[in-house]
Motif scaffolding. Structure first.
Motif, mmCIF file in Angstrom:
data_model
loop_
_atom_site.group_PDB
_atom_site.id
_atom_site.type_symbol
_atom_site.label_atom_id
_atom_site.label_comp_id
_atom_site.label_asym_id
_atom_site.label_seq_id
_atom_site.Cartn_x
_atom_site.Cartn_y
_atom_site.Cartn_z
ATOM 1 N N ASP A 96 0.820 -1.219 0.000
ATOM 2 C CA ASP A 96 0.000 0.000 0.000
ATOM 3 C C ASP A 96 0.851 1.264 0.000
ATOM 4 O O ASP A 96 0.361 2.352 -0.295
ATOM 5 C CB ASP A 96 -0.898 0.033 1.251
ATOM 6 N N VAL A 97 2.119 1.117 0.358
ATOM 7 C CA VAL A 97 2.989 2.296 0.466
ATOM 8 C C VAL A 97 3.626 2.561 -0.889
ATOM 9 O O VAL A 97 4.383 1.745 -1.399
ATOM 10 C CB VAL A 97 4.082 2.070 1.538
ATOM 11 N N THR A 98 3.302 3.685 -1.470
ATOM 12 C CA THR A 98 3.815 4.009 -2.791
ATOM 13 C C THR A 98 4.532 5.351 -2.737
ATOM 14 O O THR A 98 4.383 6.091 -1.779
ATOM 15 C CB THR A 98 2.663 4.117 -3.810
ATOM 16 N N SER A 99 5.280 5.628 -3.787
ATOM 17 C CA SER A 99 5.879 6.952 -3.904
ATOM 18 C C SER A 99 4.731 7.910 -4.172
ATOM 19 O O SER A 99 3.993 7.740 -5.134
ATOM 20 C CB SER A 99 6.859 7.008 -5.063
ATOM 21 N N ALA A 100 4.582 8.877 -3.311
ATOM 22 C CA ALA A 100 3.458 9.791 -3.457
ATOM 23 C C ALA A 100 3.571 10.535 -4.781
ATOM 24 O O ALA A 100 4.605 11.112 -5.073
ATOM 25 C CB ALA A 100 3.451 10.760 -2.294
ATOM 26 N N SER A 101 2.529 10.483 -5.579
ATOM 27 C CA SER A 101 2.568 11.256 -6.820
ATOM 28 C C SER A 101 2.065 12.656 -6.542
ATOM 29 O O SER A 101 2.771 13.634 -6.751
ATOM 30 C CB SER A 101 1.748 10.575 -7.903
ATOM 31 N N PHE A 102 0.861 12.740 -6.029
ATOM 32 C CA PHE A 102 0.375 14.074 -5.704
ATOM 33 C C PHE A 102 0.019 14.207 -4.231
ATOM 34 O O PHE A 102 -0.101 15.317 -3.727
ATOM 35 C CB PHE A 102 -0.810 14.450 -6.597
ATOM 36 N N THR A 103 -0.114 13.068 -3.583
ATOM 37 C CA THR A 103 -0.399 13.137 -2.148
ATOM 38 C C THR A 103 0.874 13.508 -1.415
ATOM 39 O O THR A 103 1.922 12.931 -1.668
ATOM 40 C CB THR A 103 -0.772 11.751 -1.578
ATOM 41 N N ILE A 104 0.764 14.396 -0.517
ATOM 42 C CA ILE A 104 1.937 14.725 0.285
ATOM 43 C C ILE A 104 1.932 13.897 1.561
ATOM 44 O O ILE A 104 2.972 13.463 2.029
ATOM 45 C CB ILE A 104 1.969 16.244 0.556
ATOM 46 N N ILE A 105 0.735 13.640 2.070
ATOM 47 C CA ILE A 105 0.633 12.852 3.294
ATOM 48 C C ILE A 105 -0.319 11.684 3.066
ATOM 49 O O ILE A 105 -1.443 11.876 2.630
ATOM 50 C CB ILE A 105 0.091 13.697 4.467
ATOM 51 N N ALA A 106 0.162 10.475 3.357
ATOM 52 C CA ALA A 106 -0.699 9.295 3.307
ATOM 53 C C ALA A 106 -0.745 8.713 4.710
ATOM 54 O O ALA A 106 0.294 8.570 5.352
ATOM 55 C CB ALA A 106 -0.141 8.279 2.325
ATOM 56 N N GLU A 107 -1.953 8.422 5.183
ATOM 57 C CA GLU A 107 -2.090 7.875 6.530
ATOM 58 C C GLU A 107 -2.600 6.443 6.444
ATOM 59 O O GLU A 107 -3.523 6.150 5.696
ATOM 60 C CB GLU A 107 -3.052 8.749 7.338
ATOM 61 N N TYR A 108 -1.969 5.570 7.214
ATOM 62 C CA TYR A 108 -2.331 4.153 7.215
ATOM 63 C C TYR A 108 -2.684 3.725 8.620
ATOM 64 O O TYR A 108 -1.929 4.012 9.558
ATOM 65 C CB TYR A 108 -1.150 3.297 6.748
ATOM 66 N N GLY A 130 -2.509 1.457 11.542
ATOM 67 C CA GLY A 130 -1.571 0.419 11.959
ATOM 68 C C GLY A 130 -1.441 0.513 13.459
ATOM 69 O O GLY A 130 -2.153 1.284 14.110
ATOM 70 N N ASN A 131 -0.544 -0.239 13.998
ATOM 71 C CA ASN A 131 -0.358 -0.222 15.447
ATOM 72 C C ASN A 131 1.101 0.091 15.773
ATOM 73 O O ASN A 131 1.905 -0.817 15.849
ATOM 74 C CB ASN A 131 -0.786 -1.568 16.035
ATOM 75 N N PRO A 132 1.470 1.343 15.991
ATOM 76 C CA PRO A 132 0.621 2.542 15.847
ATOM 77 C C PRO A 132 0.398 2.891 14.379
ATOM 78 O O PRO A 132 1.063 2.318 13.503
ATOM 79 C CB PRO A 132 1.463 3.627 16.545
ATOM 80 N N PRO A 133 -0.514 3.828 14.100
ATOM 81 C CA PRO A 133 -0.740 4.249 12.719
ATOM 82 C C PRO A 133 0.513 4.912 12.141
ATOM 83 O O PRO A 133 1.379 5.366 12.883
ATOM 84 C CB PRO A 133 -1.866 5.283 12.830
ATOM 85 N N LEU A 134 0.576 4.922 10.809
ATOM 86 C CA LEU A 134 1.727 5.510 10.115
ATOM 87 C C LEU A 134 1.273 6.690 9.273
ATOM 88 O O LEU A 134 0.318 6.584 8.510
ATOM 89 C CB LEU A 134 2.364 4.447 9.210
ATOM 90 N N SER A 135 1.964 7.822 9.422
ATOM 91 C CA SER A 135 1.791 8.935 8.488
ATOM 92 C C SER A 135 3.038 8.978 7.626
ATOM 93 O O SER A 135 4.140 9.139 8.137
ATOM 94 C CB SER A 135 1.656 10.263 9.233
ATOM 95 N N HIS A 136 2.838 8.786 6.330
ATOM 96 C CA HIS A 136 3.965 8.796 5.386
ATOM 97 C C HIS A 136 3.909 10.109 4.611
ATOM 98 O O HIS A 136 3.002 10.347 3.827
ATOM 99 C CB HIS A 136 3.836 7.583 4.445
ATOM 100 N N VAL A 137 4.885 10.945 4.845
ATOM 101 C CA VAL A 137 4.926 12.264 4.227
ATOM 102 C C VAL A 137 6.033 12.265 3.186
ATOM 103 O O VAL A 137 7.127 11.771 3.435
ATOM 104 C CB VAL A 137 5.231 13.345 5.297
ATOM 105 N N ASP A 138 5.732 12.780 1.994
ATOM 106 C CA ASP A 138 6.755 12.878 0.950
ATOM 107 C C ASP A 138 6.743 14.307 0.415
ATOM 108 O O ASP A 138 5.789 14.729 -0.230
ATOM 109 C CB ASP A 138 6.451 11.870 -0.166
ATOM 110 N N LEU A 139 7.807 15.026 0.705
ATOM 111 C CA LEU A 139 7.835 16.452 0.355
ATOM 112 C C LEU A 139 8.492 16.712 -0.999
ATOM 113 O O LEU A 139 8.765 17.846 -1.350
ATOM 114 C CB LEU A 139 8.570 17.240 1.455
ATOM 115 N N TYR A 140 8.720 15.624 -1.772
ATOM 116 C CA TYR A 140 9.427 15.777 -3.049
ATOM 117 C C TYR A 140 8.754 16.806 -3.961
ATOM 118 O O TYR A 140 9.403 17.584 -4.625
ATOM 119 C CB TYR A 140 9.507 14.423 -3.761
ATOM 120 N N ARG A 141 7.424 16.754 -3.989
ATOM 121 C CA ARG A 141 6.709 17.645 -4.901
ATOM 122 C C ARG A 141 6.333 18.993 -4.301
ATOM 123 O O ARG A 141 5.619 19.770 -4.933
ATOM 124 C CB ARG A 141 5.458 16.936 -5.432
ATOM 125 N N LEU A 142 6.805 19.204 -3.103
ATOM 126 C CA LEU A 142 6.512 20.491 -2.477
ATOM 127 C C LEU A 142 7.441 21.541 -3.094
ATOM 128 O O LEU A 142 8.635 21.542 -2.834
ATOM 129 C CB LEU A 142 6.753 20.394 -0.967
#
Ligand code: ADP
Ligand code: MG
Length: 146
Positions: free
Chosen positions: A55-67, A69-81
């Motif tokens: 489910d974890v992909t290189s963010a194309s347009f999403t900057i933050i993806a939340e999954y 989990g235990n604990p939950p994961l916030s995956h932030v990718d600032l490449y396109r910022l």
């Protein structure tokens, strides 16, 4: 601490072992060029938190993806910022230091992040499939477990 990897699978596995040491509220900054293996490492972290790595992909347009989990994961990718000043509009501050583990690719683009509580992971391309992974800021008692 310095680790080395010779394949994408090995990098994901190191991410898994690292992810097992993380706790809610931890903030991890990932550094390294495009293609270094940051997202691959995050897949391993996700697996350690009970999240499907696919489910974890290189963010194309999403900057933050939340999954969840235990604990939950916030995956932030600032490449396109493009505008560092726009970082405050991304909502990133809401997911830092909360109930999630927050992992930030291109963390160098995040101004105002204090180095104090940040766990830093740099992935360096050493040619072919060789990667050097340098981890700083991990709690001292956890070093022995990696
Ligand atoms: P990033 O998020 O840093 O841009 P990715 O994880 O998306 O990087 O991609 C890394 C690329 O490098 C993938 O195509 C992967 O197959 C390749 N690769 C080759 N060797 C390794 C390695 N040892 N660790 C991680 N990725 C590797
Ligand atoms: Mg990436």
């Amino acid at each position: 601490m310095k680790l080395s990897s010779s394949s994408p699978e090995e990098t994901e596995d190191l991410g898994f072992r690292f992810g097992e040491l993380l706790k809610a509220g931890d903030v991890v900054g990932l550094y390294g060029d495009l293609g270094a293996g940051k997202t691959t490492f995050v897949r391993g972290i996700a697996r350690a938190l009970g999240i499907s790595p696919r489910d974890v992909t290189s963010a194309s347009f999403t900057i933050i993806a939340e999954y969840p989990g235990n604990p939950p994961l916030s995956h932030v990718d600032l490449y396109r910022l493009e505008d560092p000043a726009a970082v405050d509009d991304t909502g990133i501050w809401d997911c830092i230091g909360g109930a999630s583990v927050c992992v930030i690719e291109w963390a160098e683009r995040l101004r105002g992040l204090s180095n104090g509580g940040l766990i830093r992971v740099a992935i360096l391309d050493r040619g072919e499939q060789e990667r050097e992974i340098i981890i700083e800021g991990l709690r001292e008692e956890d070093w022995r477990n990696l």
